[in-house]
Design a protein around this motif. Sequence first.
Motif, short mmCIF file in Angstrom:
data_model
loop_
_atom_site.label_atom_id
_atom_site.label_comp_id
_atom_site.label_asym_id
_atom_site.label_seq_id
_atom_site.Cartn_x
_atom_site.Cartn_y
_atom_site.Cartn_z
N UNK A 59 0.87 -1.30 0.03
CA UNK A 59 0.13 0.00 0.03
C UNK A 59 0.93 1.22 -0.04
N UNK A 60 1.20 1.78 -1.16
CA UNK A 60 2.06 2.82 -1.44
C UNK A 60 0.97 4.11 -1.63
N UNK A 61 1.48 5.26 -1.06
CA UNK A 61 0.90 6.62 -1.57
C UNK A 61 1.00 6.85 -2.83
N UNK A 62 -0.13 7.63 -3.25
CA UNK A 62 0.07 8.30 -4.64
C UNK A 62 1.29 8.96 -4.95
N UNK A 63 1.76 9.66 -3.87
CA UNK A 63 3.08 10.35 -4.54
C UNK A 63 4.16 9.27 -4.51
N UNK A 64 4.18 8.16 -3.46
CA UNK A 64 5.14 7.23 -3.77
C UNK A 64 5.28 6.53 -5.29
N UNK A 65 3.88 6.38 -5.57
CA UNK A 65 3.84 5.49 -6.90
C UNK A 65 4.08 6.49 -8.26
N UNK A 66 3.96 7.70 -8.17
CA UNK A 66 4.01 8.79 -8.99
C UNK A 66 5.85 8.83 -9.12
N UNK A 67 6.39 8.89 -8.11
CA UNK A 67 7.97 8.96 -8.10
C UNK A 67 8.52 7.71 -8.61
N UNK A 68 7.91 6.56 -8.61
CA UNK A 68 8.35 5.22 -9.17
C UNK A 68 8.10 5.31 -10.78
N UNK A 69 6.96 6.05 -11.01
CA UNK A 69 6.53 6.17 -12.39
C UNK A 69 7.56 7.01 -12.93
N UNK A 70 7.89 8.16 -12.40
CA UNK A 70 8.77 9.16 -13.07
C UNK A 70 10.33 8.72 -12.97
N UNK A 71 10.51 8.05 -12.17
CA UNK A 71 12.10 7.40 -11.97
C UNK A 71 12.12 6.09 -12.97
N UNK A 72 11.63 5.04 -12.54
CA UNK A 72 11.97 3.80 -12.77
C UNK A 72 11.08 3.44 -14.18
N UNK A 73 9.87 3.83 -14.10
CA UNK A 73 9.17 3.20 -15.34
C UNK A 73 9.48 4.29 -16.53
N UNK A 74 9.76 5.41 -16.49
CA UNK A 74 10.13 6.63 -17.29
C UNK A 74 11.48 6.02 -17.96
N UNK A 75 12.59 5.54 -17.16
CA UNK A 75 13.75 5.33 -17.31
C UNK A 75 13.61 3.95 -18.33
N UNK A 76 12.93 3.00 -17.81
CA UNK A 76 12.61 1.60 -18.71
C UNK A 76 12.17 2.06 -19.89
N UNK A 77 10.97 2.97 -20.19
CA UNK A 77 10.41 3.28 -21.45
C UNK A 77 11.35 4.15 -22.39
N UNK A 78 11.90 5.26 -21.75
CA UNK A 78 12.44 6.56 -22.45
C UNK A 78 14.03 6.81 -22.18
N UNK A 79 14.54 5.93 -21.51
CA UNK A 79 16.20 5.89 -21.15
C UNK A 79 16.37 7.33 -20.63
N UNK A 80 15.54 7.71 -19.57
CA UNK A 80 15.70 9.00 -18.90
C UNK A 80 14.47 9.01 -17.82
N UNK A 81 14.89 9.80 -16.99
CA UNK A 81 13.92 9.97 -15.77
C UNK A 81 13.01 11.47 -16.46
N UNK A 82 11.79 11.64 -15.71
CA UNK A 82 11.03 12.63 -16.07
C UNK A 82 11.98 14.07 -15.74
#
Length: 164
Positions: A59-82
């Motif tokens: 159970x993560x906060x929406x802010x924690x999930x958004x940080x994962x999205x902006x760092x890990x997810x973005x890095x995986x898809x676009x080879x950079x962070x937000x």
Amino acid sequence: MSTLKTEYEVLFGLLYAEIIQVFESSNSKEQSKLKIEKLGFWVGCVVAHRISKNLTSLKLSSLEVMKILCKDFWLRLFNKQVDNLRTNHRGIFIIHESQFRPLLLLHDFFKDPDRLTELLLLHTGLIKGFLHAFNLEAAVSTELTNAPACIIQVKIPYEGSTSV
């Protein structure tokens, strides 16, 4: 970032263009938009489960999930962070991208802003799918400011709020 594109980036860009052309040639414009977003949603869920493994069960906060999205997810898809993430701490998150890679790849091919906006539907779905994997539902909208720059707004229901 270098203006030279790798073969992978060019192929990825052409894949986006092909996805849109295939969907538009077989369906109405609204149906093709929905299919493009659904495809992104499915891919977003799959990628979220791959990069977060056990985190999706926490159970993560929406802010924690958004940080994962902006760092890990973005890095995986676009080879950079937000480039920049802002929030009002009440469920609204704004992602600023000055050089959004998919647009950077494709704005040379498509000068029409409507076509570029259609490409962003895939990314709207990617974000919704990622958040869904963390049991968060969100309204996601994109604004094409000056290609390849864009703004992505994510609205996640705030505890105590009933609307998305």
